[in-house]
Write a protein that holds these residues in place. Structure first.
Motif, PDB file in Angstrom:
ATOM      1  N   THR A 119      -4.063   6.337   3.649  1.00 18.81           N
ATOM      2  CA  THR A 119      -3.509   5.090   3.122  1.00 18.81           C
ATOM      3  C   THR A 119      -2.967   5.271   1.711  1.00 18.81           C
ATOM      4  O   THR A 119      -3.620   4.908   0.727  1.00 18.81           O
ATOM      5  CB  THR A 119      -4.589   3.984   3.117  1.00 18.81           C
ATOM      6  OG1 THR A 119      -5.235   3.949   4.384  1.00 18.81           O
ATOM      7  CG2 THR A 119      -3.970   2.623   2.841  1.00 18.81           C
ATOM      8  N   ASN A 166      -1.365   4.200  -1.518  1.00 13.50           N
ATOM      9  CA  ASN A 166      -1.262   2.837  -2.025  1.00 13.50           C
ATOM     10  C   ASN A 166      -1.291   2.808  -3.535  1.00 13.50           C
ATOM     11  O   ASN A 166      -1.585   3.810  -4.179  1.00 13.50           O
ATOM     12  CB  ASN A 166      -2.386   1.979  -1.446  1.00 13.50           C
ATOM     13  CG  ASN A 166      -3.743   2.338  -2.020  1.00 13.50           C
ATOM     14  OD1 ASN A 166      -4.196   1.758  -2.987  1.00 13.50           O
ATOM     15  ND2 ASN A 166      -4.399   3.338  -1.420  1.00 13.50           N
ATOM     16  N   ASP A 185      -2.281  -0.199  -6.843  1.00 11.95           N
ATOM     17  CA  ASP A 185      -2.688  -1.526  -7.289  1.00 11.95           C
ATOM     18  C   ASP A 185      -1.870  -1.866  -8.526  1.00 11.95           C
ATOM     19  O   ASP A 185      -2.000  -1.208  -9.558  1.00 11.95           O
ATOM     20  CB  ASP A 185      -4.179  -1.549  -7.623  1.00 11.95           C
ATOM     21  CG  ASP A 185      -5.025  -1.190  -6.417  1.00 11.95           C
ATOM     22  OD1 ASP A 185      -4.927  -1.922  -5.415  1.00 11.95           O
ATOM     23  OD2 ASP A 185      -5.763  -0.188  -6.469  1.00 11.95           O
ATOM     24  N   LEU A 212       6.805   0.679  -3.357  1.00 11.24           N
ATOM     25  CA  LEU A 212       5.947   1.852  -3.424  1.00 11.24           C
ATOM     26  C   LEU A 212       6.759   3.072  -3.015  1.00 11.24           C
ATOM     27  O   LEU A 212       7.473   3.037  -2.014  1.00 11.24           O
ATOM     28  CB  LEU A 212       4.755   1.697  -2.463  1.00 11.24           C
ATOM     29  CG  LEU A 212       3.754   2.843  -2.422  1.00 11.24           C
ATOM     30  CD1 LEU A 212       2.832   2.764  -3.636  1.00 11.24           C
ATOM     31  CD2 LEU A 212       2.930   2.791  -1.142  1.00 11.24           C
ATOM     32  N   CYS A 255       6.015   7.139  -2.276  1.00 14.66           N
ATOM     33  CA  CYS A 255       4.895   8.068  -2.168  1.00 14.66           C
ATOM     34  C   CYS A 255       5.319   9.402  -1.586  1.00 14.66           C
ATOM     35  O   CYS A 255       6.349   9.518  -0.936  1.00 14.66           O
ATOM     36  CB  CYS A 255       3.759   7.468  -1.329  1.00 14.66           C
ATOM     37  SG  CYS A 255       4.016   7.559   0.436  1.00 14.66           S
ATOM     38  N   GLY A 274       2.493   0.392   6.495  1.00 14.38           N
ATOM     39  CA  GLY A 274       1.064   0.133   6.391  1.00 14.38           C
ATOM     40  C   GLY A 274       0.772  -1.352   6.544  1.00 14.38           C
ATOM     41  O   GLY A 274       1.621  -2.125   6.986  1.00 14.38           O
ATOM     42  N   GLY A 324       2.848  -2.771   3.484  1.00 13.18           N
ATOM     43  CA  GLY A 324       3.975  -1.993   2.988  1.00 13.18           C
ATOM     44  C   GLY A 324       4.903  -1.631   4.131  1.00 13.18           C
ATOM     45  O   GLY A 324       4.529  -0.875   5.034  1.00 13.18           O
ATOM     46  N   THR A 346       7.065  -4.858   0.057  1.00 13.98           N
ATOM     47  CA  THR A 346       6.246  -5.910   0.650  1.00 13.98           C
ATOM     48  C   THR A 346       7.042  -6.844   1.554  1.00 13.98           C
ATOM     49  O   THR A 346       6.472  -7.768   2.126  1.00 13.98           O
ATOM     50  CB  THR A 346       5.549  -6.734  -0.450  1.00 13.98           C
ATOM     51  OG1 THR A 346       6.511  -7.145  -1.421  1.00 13.98           O
ATOM     52  CG2 THR A 346       4.439  -5.947  -1.102  1.00 13.98           C
ATOM     53  N   ASN A 353      -2.007  -5.172  -4.170  1.00 11.50           N
ATOM     54  CA  ASN A 353      -1.986  -3.841  -3.584  1.00 11.50           C
ATOM     55  C   ASN A 353      -0.834  -3.734  -2.597  1.00 11.50           C
ATOM     56  O   ASN A 353      -0.557  -4.668  -1.860  1.00 11.50           O
ATOM     57  CB  ASN A 353      -3.306  -3.556  -2.861  1.00 11.50           C
ATOM     58  CG  ASN A 353      -3.333  -2.188  -2.224  1.00 11.50           C
ATOM     59  OD1 ASN A 353      -2.931  -2.016  -1.090  1.00 11.50           O
ATOM     60  ND2 ASN A 353      -3.819  -1.209  -2.969  1.00 11.50           N
ATOM     61  N   ILE A 354      -0.169  -2.593  -2.619  1.00 11.12           N
ATOM     62  CA  ILE A 354       0.821  -2.264  -1.600  1.00 11.12           C
ATOM     63  C   ILE A 354       0.420  -0.934  -0.997  1.00 11.12           C
ATOM     64  O   ILE A 354       0.085   0.008  -1.729  1.00 11.12           O
ATOM     65  CB  ILE A 354       2.268  -2.240  -2.143  1.00 11.12           C
ATOM     66  CG1 ILE A 354       3.251  -1.876  -1.025  1.00 11.12           C
ATOM     67  CG2 ILE A 354       2.402  -1.358  -3.371  1.00 11.12           C
ATOM     68  CD1 ILE A 354       4.712  -2.071  -1.393  1.00 11.12           C
ATOM     69  N   ALA A 355       0.408  -0.868   0.339  1.00 11.54           N
ATOM     70  CA  ALA A 355      -0.072   0.330   1.013  1.00 11.54           C
ATOM     71  C   ALA A 355       0.839   0.711   2.163  1.00 11.54           C
ATOM     72  O   ALA A 355       1.323  -0.153   2.892  1.00 11.54           O
ATOM     73  CB  ALA A 355      -1.491   0.114   1.539  1.00 11.54           C
ATOM     74  N   GLY A 391       3.695   2.609  -7.665  1.00 11.93           N
ATOM     75  CA  GLY A 391       3.988   1.240  -7.261  1.00 11.93           C
ATOM     76  C   GLY A 391       4.596   0.478  -8.426  1.00 11.93           C
ATOM     77  O   GLY A 391       4.267   0.733  -9.580  1.00 11.93           O
TER      78      GLY A 391
END
Length: 141
Positions: A49, A51, A53, A65, A67, A77, A80, A98, A108-110, A122
């Motif tokens: 995951t 993510n 914050d 986000l 990654c 996710g 996300g 989002t 939080n975005i995941a 993020g």
């Protein structure tokens, strides 16, 4: 570049030394023209995951986000939405958002990753008066 004109807009990424570079671009119509990002955070982990914050300041921001997952693929996710991805033999990168506004405070975005270690950045993108209205995302490597 914040809220670029419609049509083609170039993003140029360069380095003064020889190294692997990958770039990502996301464009959000209706974003505020100054004070961006509203807030940002980085995070690393070793899970499925990726993510971050982010402590959002302005109302009606979107979270974005970016990654890099070591050794696995990335996917949407719980909050996300995967917009673009690129994978090679060793890593997979992705741009998530989002898909709508979030509240203020800690958010939080995941995304999701199939295996291993990851690093994520993020950011909250603040709207101009009238709010963020659209999305364009492009990824290349």
């Amino acid at each position: 570049r914040i809220d670029p004109a419609s049509g083609a807009n170039d993003t140029v990424i360069s380095s003064s030394s020889s190294q692997l570079l990958r770039g990502a671009t996301a464009s959000y119509s209706g974003a505020a023209q100054s004070g961006q990002p509203d807030a940002n955070a980085t995070k690393t982990g070793n899970s499925t995951t990726p993510n971050a914050d982010v402590t959002v300041v302005a109302a009606n921001c979107w979270l974005v986000l970016v990654c890099n997952a070591n050794g696995g693929n990335v996917a949407s996710g719980t909050n996300g939405t995967l917009r673009e991805t690129m994978a090679n033999d060793a890593t997979s990168e992705g741009i998530f958002d989002t898909n709508g506004t979030v509240g203020t405070g800690s958010q939080n975005i995941a995304g999701a990753a199939s295996t291993g270690a990851w690093v994520a950045i993020g950011a909250s993108i603040a709207p101009a008066v009238g709010g963020i209205s659209g999305l364009q995302a492009k990824y290349w490597g």
